[in-house]
Design a protein around this motif. Structure first.
Motif, PDB file in Angstrom:
ATOM      1  N   TYR A   1      -4.744   0.821   5.837  1.00  0.00           N
ATOM      2  CA  TYR A   1      -5.251   2.138   5.438  1.00  0.00           C
ATOM      3  C   TYR A   1      -5.345   3.065   6.644  1.00  0.00           C
ATOM      4  CZ  TYR A   1      -8.239   5.574   3.077  1.00  0.00           C
ATOM      5  OH  TYR A   1      -8.762   6.734   2.534  1.00  0.00           O
TER       6      TYR A   1
ATOM      7  N   ASP B   1     -15.419   2.995  -1.233  1.00  0.00           N
ATOM      8  CA  ASP B   1     -14.761   2.027  -0.353  1.00  0.00           C
ATOM      9  C   ASP B   1     -14.108   2.712   0.850  1.00  0.00           C
ATOM     10  OD1 ASP B   1     -15.472  -0.107  -1.962  1.00  0.00           O
ATOM     11  OD2 ASP B   1     -13.593  -0.093  -3.081  1.00  0.00           O
ATOM     12  N   SER B   2     -13.510   3.873   0.612  1.00  0.00           N
ATOM     13  CA  SER B   2     -12.765   4.562   1.674  1.00  0.00           C
ATOM     14  C   SER B   2     -13.654   5.396   2.585  1.00  0.00           C
ATOM     15  CB  SER B   2     -11.698   5.470   1.048  1.00  0.00           C
ATOM     16  OG  SER B   2     -10.796   4.747   0.262  1.00  0.00           O
TER      17      SER B   2
ATOM     18  N   SER C   1      -4.402   3.085  -1.875  1.00  0.00           N
ATOM     19  CA  SER C   1      -4.743   1.816  -2.519  1.00  0.00           C
ATOM     20  C   SER C   1      -3.900   0.695  -1.908  1.00  0.00           C
ATOM     21  CB  SER C   1      -4.482   1.890  -4.018  1.00  0.00           C
ATOM     22  OG  SER C   1      -5.263   2.909  -4.610  1.00  0.00           O
ATOM     23  N   THR C   2      -4.525  -0.469  -1.745  1.00  0.00           N
ATOM     24  CA  THR C   2      -3.873  -1.596  -1.094  1.00  0.00           C
ATOM     25  C   THR C   2      -4.080  -2.855  -1.919  1.00  0.00           C
ATOM     26  OG1 THR C   2      -4.300  -0.594   1.077  1.00  0.00           O
ATOM     27  CG2 THR C   2      -3.740  -2.941   1.047  1.00  0.00           C
TER      28      THR C   2
ATOM     29  N   TRP D   1      -4.028  -7.852   1.081  1.00  0.00           N
ATOM     30  CA  TRP D   1      -3.658  -7.184   2.321  1.00  0.00           C
ATOM     31  C   TRP D   1      -4.746  -6.245   2.838  1.00  0.00           C
ATOM     32  CZ3 TRP D   1       0.638  -8.316   5.145  1.00  0.00           C
ATOM     33  CH2 TRP D   1       1.573  -9.153   4.527  1.00  0.00           C
ATOM     34  N   ARG D   2      -5.899  -6.245   2.218  1.00  0.00           N
ATOM     35  CA  ARG D   2      -6.978  -5.367   2.669  1.00  0.00           C
ATOM     36  C   ARG D   2      -7.646  -5.914   3.920  1.00  0.00           C
ATOM     37  NH1 ARG D   2      -9.272  -4.813  -3.497  1.00  0.00           N
ATOM     38  NH2 ARG D   2      -7.427  -3.731  -4.307  1.00  0.00           N
ATOM     39  N   GLY D   3      -8.261  -5.016   4.667  1.00  0.00           N
ATOM     40  CA  GLY D   3      -8.983  -5.418   5.862  1.00  0.00           C
ATOM     41  C   GLY D   3      -8.115  -5.693   7.063  1.00  0.00           C
TER      42      GLY D   3
ATOM     43  N   SER E   1       0.861  -1.184   0.000  1.00  0.00           N
ATOM     44  CA  SER E   1       0.000   0.000   0.000  1.00  0.00           C
ATOM     45  C   SER E   1       0.893   1.228   0.000  1.00  0.00           C
ATOM     46  CB  SER E   1      -0.932   0.012   1.216  1.00  0.00           C
ATOM     47  OG  SER E   1      -1.857   1.084   1.139  1.00  0.00           O
TER      48      SER E   1
ATOM     49  N   ALA F   1      -5.034  -6.483  -2.942  1.00  0.00           N
ATOM     50  CA  ALA F   1      -6.233  -7.193  -2.478  1.00  0.00           C
ATOM     51  C   ALA F   1      -5.956  -8.128  -1.306  1.00  0.00           C
ATOM     52  CB  ALA F   1      -6.843  -7.969  -3.647  1.00  0.00           C
TER      53      ALA F   1
END
Length: 266
Positions: free
Chosen positions: A214, A240-241, A203-204, A208-210, A184, A206
């Motif tokens: 962020y 999303d953000s 942006s991260t 590593w999201r959640g 990210s 996929a």
């Protein structure tokens, strides 16, 4: 204590409707009630006031003049609109003139002091500041993977601004491995003399999201902002953000939609 939303919007209209810092090779100028710049990645048009002051045929003529100006340069242009701007039919008139509306984003504003609460990156990830061109290339490669389109241009854009270390901050979140991977990245721009900073990127990858990356990048930038006398932080946020940022304490004040005109292919 958080300022009322009306006060935040008023501060935004006063300080955040300009062209930003002039970059090398750019020209900034006015045309009637508009500000415009050209000579960079693509042209940009904005109104320094919520009400353009023109209606009907006069507004159509202003729009056509911008289109013709950038057509003569062979350069695409973004016209930045806000949801509370007047006249209310500006988007329709831009569309009729050949501009294409892109995705609507939510304008959020928060206080740096409220966003700077310590928020560590998840285990196995380190957040650090970068200024080297090689790191900007790694960021561009990550963005290309996230969005599935060529973002190689971003490396040059970030590198050109990274030397202004008092007004521009770029962060990466990367894995703690023998060959660290950028998962990210985010950056902060300042508008000198306004007390505002803009939050961009985030942006991260996929996988590593959640995991809180962020949020950690927001907190790191807010802490830097406080150290540099910045009171307000502003984001043009995607759907999303937006929920994440609202949970962190930011406030939605309006929306923004870019309308883009692109020269016809020869």
């Amino acid at each position: 204590m958080t300022e009322p939303t009306t006060a935040l919007l008023a501060a935004y209209d006063e300080h955040m409707r300009g062209l930003g810092a002039r970059r090398e090779g750019e020209t900034h100028e006015s045309d009637g009630p508009l500000l415009r710049k050209y000579g960079g990645f693509r042209g940009f048009v904005t109104s320094p006031r919520p009400d353009l002051g023109l209606r009907g045929p006069e507004l159509d003529a202003l729009i056509a003049r911008q289109r013709e100006f950038f057509a003569a340069r062979g350069e695409a242009v973004e016209w930045k609109t806000r949801g509370h701007d007047l006249p209310a039919d500006l988007p329709e008139r831009l569309t009729a003139a050949g501009f294409t509306g892109e995705d609507e984003e939510t304008v959020l504003i928060g206080l740096a002091a409220e966003l700077a609460a310590p928020t560590p990156a998840p285990e196995g990830v380190t957040v650090r500041r970068v200024t080297a061109a090689a790191d900007m290339q790694r960021i561009a490669a990550m963005e290309t993977e996230v969005w599935g389109e060529d973002w190689s241009w971003l490396a040059g854009d970030l590198t050109a601004r990274a030397g202004d270390t008092g007004n521009f901050l770029v962060l990466v979140a990367e894995t703690d491995t023998p060959r660290p991977e950028v998962v990210s990245a985010a950056w902060l721009t300042t508008t000198p003399g306004t007390g505002f900073g803009g939050l961009w990127g985030g942006s991260t990858l996929a996988a590593w999201r959640g995991r809180g990356i962020y949020r950690a990048l927001v907190a790191h930038r807010a802490h830097w902002a406080l150290d540099h006398g910045i009171r307000h932080l502003q984001v043009d946020a995607s759907p999303d953000s937006t929920p994440i940022l609202r949970r962190l304490g930011m406030h939605a004040v309006t929306t923004t939609t870019p309308y883009v005109w692109t020269p016809p292919t020869p």
